[in-house]
Design a protein around this motif. Structure first.
Motif, PDB file in Angstrom:
ATOM      1  N   ALA B  18       0.841  -1.202   0.000  1.00 62.52           N
ATOM      2  CA  ALA B  18       0.000   0.000   0.000  1.00 62.52           C
ATOM      3  C   ALA B  18       0.877   1.253   0.000  1.00 62.52           C
ATOM      4  CB  ALA B  18      -0.924  -0.006   1.217  1.00 62.52           C
ATOM      5  N   ALA B  19       1.956   1.219   0.809  1.00 62.40           N
ATOM      6  CA  ALA B  19       2.862   2.381   0.873  1.00 62.40           C
ATOM      7  C   ALA B  19       3.584   2.574  -0.458  1.00 62.40           C
ATOM      8  CB  ALA B  19       3.867   2.190   2.005  1.00 62.40           C
ATOM      9  N   ALA B  22       1.389   3.822  -3.235  1.00 60.30           N
ATOM     10  CA  ALA B  22       0.993   5.235  -3.038  1.00 60.30           C
ATOM     11  C   ALA B  22       2.001   6.199  -3.660  1.00 60.30           C
ATOM     12  CB  ALA B  22       0.847   5.532  -1.550  1.00 60.30           C
ATOM     13  N   LEU B  23       3.237   5.714  -3.884  1.00 54.18           N
ATOM     14  CA  LEU B  23       4.248   6.558  -4.538  1.00 54.18           C
ATOM     15  C   LEU B  23       3.956   6.626  -6.031  1.00 54.18           C
ATOM     16  CD1 LEU B  23       7.500   4.994  -3.011  1.00 54.18           C
ATOM     17  CD2 LEU B  23       6.314   7.031  -2.207  1.00 54.18           C
ATOM     18  N   GLY B  26       7.539   4.240 -10.449  1.00 52.29           N
ATOM     19  CA  GLY B  26       8.981   4.363 -10.681  1.00 52.29           C
ATOM     20  C   GLY B  26       9.736   4.950  -9.492  1.00 52.29           C
ATOM     21  N   ASN B  27       9.029   5.649  -8.586  1.00 56.93           N
ATOM     22  CA  ASN B  27       9.699   6.224  -7.410  1.00 56.93           C
ATOM     23  C   ASN B  27      10.072   5.124  -6.429  1.00 56.93           C
ATOM     24  OD1 ASN B  27       9.296   8.669  -8.553  1.00 56.93           O
ATOM     25  ND2 ASN B  27       8.115   9.535  -6.868  1.00 56.93           N
ATOM     26  N   GLU B  28      11.194   5.320  -5.739  1.00 55.60           N
ATOM     27  CA  GLU B  28      11.623   4.333  -4.752  1.00 55.60           C
ATOM     28  C   GLU B  28      11.834   5.016  -3.402  1.00 55.60           C
ATOM     29  OE1 GLU B  28      15.014   2.498  -6.539  1.00 55.60           O
ATOM     30  OE2 GLU B  28      16.199   4.329  -6.511  1.00 55.60           O
ATOM     31  N   VAL B  29      11.568   4.249  -2.334  1.00 53.05           N
ATOM     32  CA  VAL B  29      11.596   4.823  -0.985  1.00 53.05           C
ATOM     33  C   VAL B  29      12.722   4.184  -0.172  1.00 53.05           C
ATOM     34  CG1 VAL B  29       9.921   3.189  -0.004  1.00 53.05           C
ATOM     35  CG2 VAL B  29      10.109   5.452   0.961  1.00 53.05           C
ATOM     36  N   ASP B  30      13.330   5.002   0.675  1.00 50.79           N
ATOM     37  CA  ASP B  30      14.423   4.537   1.526  1.00 50.79           C
ATOM     38  C   ASP B  30      13.911   3.521   2.552  1.00 50.79           C
ATOM     39  OD1 ASP B  30      16.933   4.546   2.864  1.00 50.79           O
ATOM     40  OD2 ASP B  30      16.136   5.987   4.299  1.00 50.79           O
ATOM     41  N   ASN B  61      16.829  -2.030  -4.286  1.00 48.40           N
ATOM     42  CA  ASN B  61      18.008  -1.452  -4.929  1.00 48.40           C
ATOM     43  C   ASN B  61      18.999  -1.005  -3.851  1.00 48.40           C
ATOM     44  OD1 ASN B  61      19.791  -0.004  -6.515  1.00 48.40           O
ATOM     45  ND2 ASN B  61      18.391   1.714  -6.827  1.00 48.40           N
ATOM     46  N   TYR B  72      16.946   1.111  -1.303  1.00 51.93           N
ATOM     47  CA  TYR B  72      15.707   1.722  -1.801  1.00 51.93           C
ATOM     48  C   TYR B  72      14.764   0.639  -2.312  1.00 51.93           C
ATOM     49  CZ  TYR B  72      17.773   6.327  -1.403  1.00 51.93           C
ATOM     50  OH  TYR B  72      18.329   7.469  -0.910  1.00 51.93           O
TER      51      TYR B  72
END
Lengths: 189, 97
Positions: B18-19, B22-23, B26-30, B61, B72
């Motif tokens: 879900a998190a 929500a981005l 293609g965006n990646e989160v730390d 990544n 990420y």
């Protein structure tokens, strides 16, 4: 795999909660610092314009604007480390070019219109900055778009209805409003 | 009617997906930021990320930022699609209530 409607409802609620939290966190975690910093810059700058005279006012504006920029850069870098976008590089380049061109157009408009007083120059600059903010928000993220509209409305209200207290209005109401809203995001959002 | 996905339906993995969904695509989160967001431990998050990565729903990544190691995480197009189907399945079950 079979689950009951109640379990499905719980799962959907959990999804909605995390989705909302993620969006709020990403939109709010950097925004509040930018709002507070910009609010302080406007508060100090406009109050000095209202109550002081001479070159000191220009030096105050330059000083606090540089300080505000210096404080905002680490926030932007920190945000970039949390969420990375593969398309951010080209987008950032286009955004930089856009702001440079907008600044050029603002200078050109002011040069052509030759405003008679400082308040008119201030309004021109605010209108161009808010126009740029709206454009960036519409292109990059809707969550940062809307606050340019009330600031523009407040600035125009002060300009037309309270011309003698325009800078005080801008400093206390708009600058102070940005600080208050930034604190609200930080504490309550 | 779309089917429920057993891999995704586990509570922590459901929150992870879900998190990530929500981005923007293609965006990646730390990793550390995601851990704080979901309020889970390092080990717990790592274990569930491995499951999702093995299923092809996310990409992990590992890279260096300012000479420090950082991880990420992002949802793959397949992961986004499966998550959408899972949500649709949940909604259709709820309609039967």
């Amino acid at each position: 795999m079979n689950i009951s409607p109640d379990e499905a409802e719980e799962a959907l609620a959990a999804i909605q909660k995390v989705t909302d939290k993620t969006r709020r966190s990403i939109a709010g975690s950097g925004a509040y610092i930018f709002l507070i910093v910009t609010g302080i810059v406007w508060l100090v700058g406009f109050l000095s314009t209202q109550f002081l005279t001479g070159e000191i006012v220009a030096y105050i504006w330059i000083g606090i604007s540089l300080l505000g920029t210096a404080l905002s850069i680490p926030v932007g870098i920190r945000m970039g480390k949390r969420v990375r976008s593969p398309s951010f590089g080209p987008t950032a380049k286009r955004a930089t070019i856009f702001w440079l061109l907008l600044a050029f157009y603002a200078v050109a408009v002011i040069a052509v219109a030759q405003p008679a007083e400082g308040k008119q120059v201030t309004m021109f600059v605010i209108l161009f900055i808010m126009l740029g903010q709206l454009a960036m928000g519409l292109i990059l993220s809707f969550s940062t778009t809307w606050w340019a509209l009330p600031i523009t409305a407040l600035a125009l209200t002060g300009y037309f209805l309270l011309p003698d207290f325009f800078y005080l209005w801008m400093g206390v109401l708009v600058g102070g409003g940005m600080i208050a809203f930034g604190l609200y995001i930080r504490l309550r959002w | 009617m779309p089917d429920l996905n057993e891999t995704i339906h586990q509570p922590v993995r459901l929150k992870i997906m879900a998190a990530l969904v929500a981005l923007d695509s293609g965006n990646e989160v730390d990793f550390t930021y995601l851990r704080g967001l979901l309020e889970v431990t390092n080990g717990n998050l790592g274990a569930h990320l491995r499951k999702l990565e093995e299923a092809g729903y996310i990409t992990v990544n590992k890279t260096f930022v300012d000479r420090k190691p950082r991880t990420y995480v992002s949802a793959t197009p397949a992961g986004r699609e499966v998550f959408r189907e899972h949500v649709a399945a949940l909604e259709s079950i709820l309609k039967r209530k």
